[in-house]
Write a protein that holds these residues in place. Sequence first.
Motif, PDB file in Angstrom:
ATOM      1  N   GLY A 174      -5.271   7.257  -1.093  1.00 36.87           N
ATOM      2  CA  GLY A 174      -5.494   6.875   0.339  1.00 36.87           C
ATOM      3  C   GLY A 174      -4.641   5.748   0.859  1.00 36.87           C
ATOM      4  N   GLY A 175      -4.758   5.416   2.242  1.00 37.61           N
ATOM      5  CA  GLY A 175      -4.370   4.159   2.576  1.00 37.61           C
ATOM      6  C   GLY A 175      -5.078   3.051   2.677  1.00 37.61           C
ATOM      7  N   GLU A 187      -2.537   5.567  -5.496  1.00 34.83           N
ATOM      8  CA  GLU A 187      -3.667   5.550  -4.976  1.00 34.83           C
ATOM      9  C   GLU A 187      -3.754   6.735  -3.974  1.00 34.83           C
ATOM     10  OE1 GLU A 187      -4.109   0.725  -3.966  1.00 34.83           O
ATOM     11  OE2 GLU A 187      -3.972   2.169  -2.276  1.00 34.83           O
ATOM     12  N   SER A 237       0.649  -1.163  -0.024  1.00 36.87           N
ATOM     13  CA  SER A 237      -0.071   0.023   0.086  1.00 36.87           C
ATOM     14  C   SER A 237       1.010   1.426  -0.079  1.00 36.87           C
ATOM     15  CB  SER A 237      -1.039  -0.028   1.203  1.00 36.87           C
ATOM     16  OG  SER A 237      -1.620   1.099   1.357  1.00 36.87           O
ATOM     17  N   ARG A 238       1.699   1.469   0.811  1.00 36.18           N
ATOM     18  CA  ARG A 238       2.698   2.490   1.059  1.00 36.18           C
ATOM     19  C   ARG A 238       3.747   2.531  -0.245  1.00 36.18           C
ATOM     20  NH1 ARG A 238       4.968   1.636   7.001  1.00 36.18           N
ATOM     21  NH2 ARG A 238       3.191   2.501   8.198  1.00 36.18           N
ATOM     22  N   LYS A 267       2.491   1.849  -3.316  1.00 36.51           N
ATOM     23  CA  LYS A 267       1.480   2.266  -4.474  1.00 36.51           C
ATOM     24  C   LYS A 267       1.198   3.951  -4.117  1.00 36.51           C
ATOM     25  CE  LYS A 267      -0.940  -1.708  -5.771  1.00 36.51           C
ATOM     26  NZ  LYS A 267      -0.453  -1.556  -6.870  1.00 36.51           N
ATOM     27  N   ARG A 268       1.239   4.400  -2.768  1.00 39.42           N
ATOM     28  CA  ARG A 268       1.108   5.710  -2.311  1.00 39.42           C
ATOM     29  C   ARG A 268       2.354   6.384  -2.817  1.00 39.42           C
ATOM     30  NH1 ARG A 268      -0.969   3.922   2.474  1.00 39.42           N
ATOM     31  NH2 ARG A 268       0.853   4.957   3.721  1.00 39.42           N
ATOM     32  N   ARG A 269       3.451   6.021  -2.777  1.00 38.73           N
ATOM     33  CA  ARG A 269       4.873   6.740  -2.933  1.00 38.73           C
ATOM     34  C   ARG A 269       4.748   6.755  -4.676  1.00 38.73           C
ATOM     35  NH1 ARG A 269       7.090   3.473   1.028  1.00 38.73           N
ATOM     36  NH2 ARG A 269       7.760   2.178  -0.523  1.00 38.73           N
TER      37      ARG A 269
END
Length: 441
Positions: A435-436, A433, A424-425, A427-429
Amino acid sequence: MERGSVTTPFGRRPMTLGMLSSQITASRTEAERSVDKWKLFRWLCEAKTVVGVSDRSLAVLNALLSFYPGSELAKGSGLVVFPSNAQLSLRAHGMAGTTLRRHLAALVDAGLILRRDSPNGKRYARRSHSGSVGEAFGFDLSPLIARAAEFETTSAQLAAERQHLRVMRERLSLCRRDVAKLLDLVRENAPQGDWQDYALLFEHLTTQLPRKPSPADIEALLGSMERLRSDLTNQLEKLLNSGKMDINDRQNGCHIQNTHPDSLSESERGLGKGSEPFLRNDVEASPATTLTERLPSPAPGGAPWSSAAADRSVTPSQRPHREIPLLAILQACPQIADYGPSGRISSWKDLMTAAIVVRSMLNVSADAYDAACSVLGCENAATVVACILERAEHITSPGGYLRELTKRAQRQEFTLAPMIVALSRAKRRAGKEPGGLVLAH
């Protein structure tokens, strides 16, 4: 050259709606589509009960496929084979002529092949001046390409169901063994207790299982057995706490110390390297948390690293079930949805079906996946496969990586939460995405 018009059978054989439907389905096959004929045949063998063909009919289909040149079935290369009954019988292990015709008719009725009959009912092909096959009369294999996705999905679903049934049978066998030995322990150390009721219940549960139980029957019986095991364990704990049992603690055993802590045999290239344990229960990991964190290094003074967790193995009663919500898994691993039934995943069963397909695509052996299912549980093993698919380009050997995670789970050094958080992190970086993930159940 394939003819696009609908054809009817030669002689007194009537035209049926099933034949018409098979021809229409075959005509809609994409021209550029191809599939390995022997892989498709294996899917059919695994899904034969759903398709409705016998093993003898599949032997005849195997003989027909052997007459097709090349290993890839492609519509553009001509899919009509035209062997004589004598040659077809030889490749079908000497099958009698009447039996051969009966199974050919069964393959046509099942929609697996089509008849392309000539005006006189013979099987032959006209060749051009260059020697290539022009118009051919015989058996058309194009329905196999048109239904290849159906056969693959059905095969994966049946494989997932068989795997689930096998795991449930193993859990039930282990639970029955636990209950039987706990009952013996209660009889020896508390003969005046109320263990007779537990013994009668255990006997009733063991006799109500049918000869060929369904997965639902096994799950219901397993739930009752686990409750009985829990009740017996509670009774023994009460006896221990009240001092009514005489425990013989003079047994001697050898302490095996691990002098060579395992390291990951397969890891991801380009990921962070933290100094924390490999995985831990706390999901609030630091930003450097990745899918492959190192084990603790040896203690100062040269003493090898040893942990009590390394000496423990996961019993079936301790085996985890569903650690992460399905929605969180699909948000962190969106690629797995492409391999689900109809290209989407809406339930845990869909996820396990997709994991079977991905496991085969990544060349992960069935033994490695079965071991992961036995230790982690089917749902968690499917989740790990989804995570491996998400980072497949960074993993040199998905099979070795899965085996290493299974070994760590046996030592209780592995949980899924940090793996999902790391994805998840990442993808956020990458800005994929906004949000988490919410990992709360």
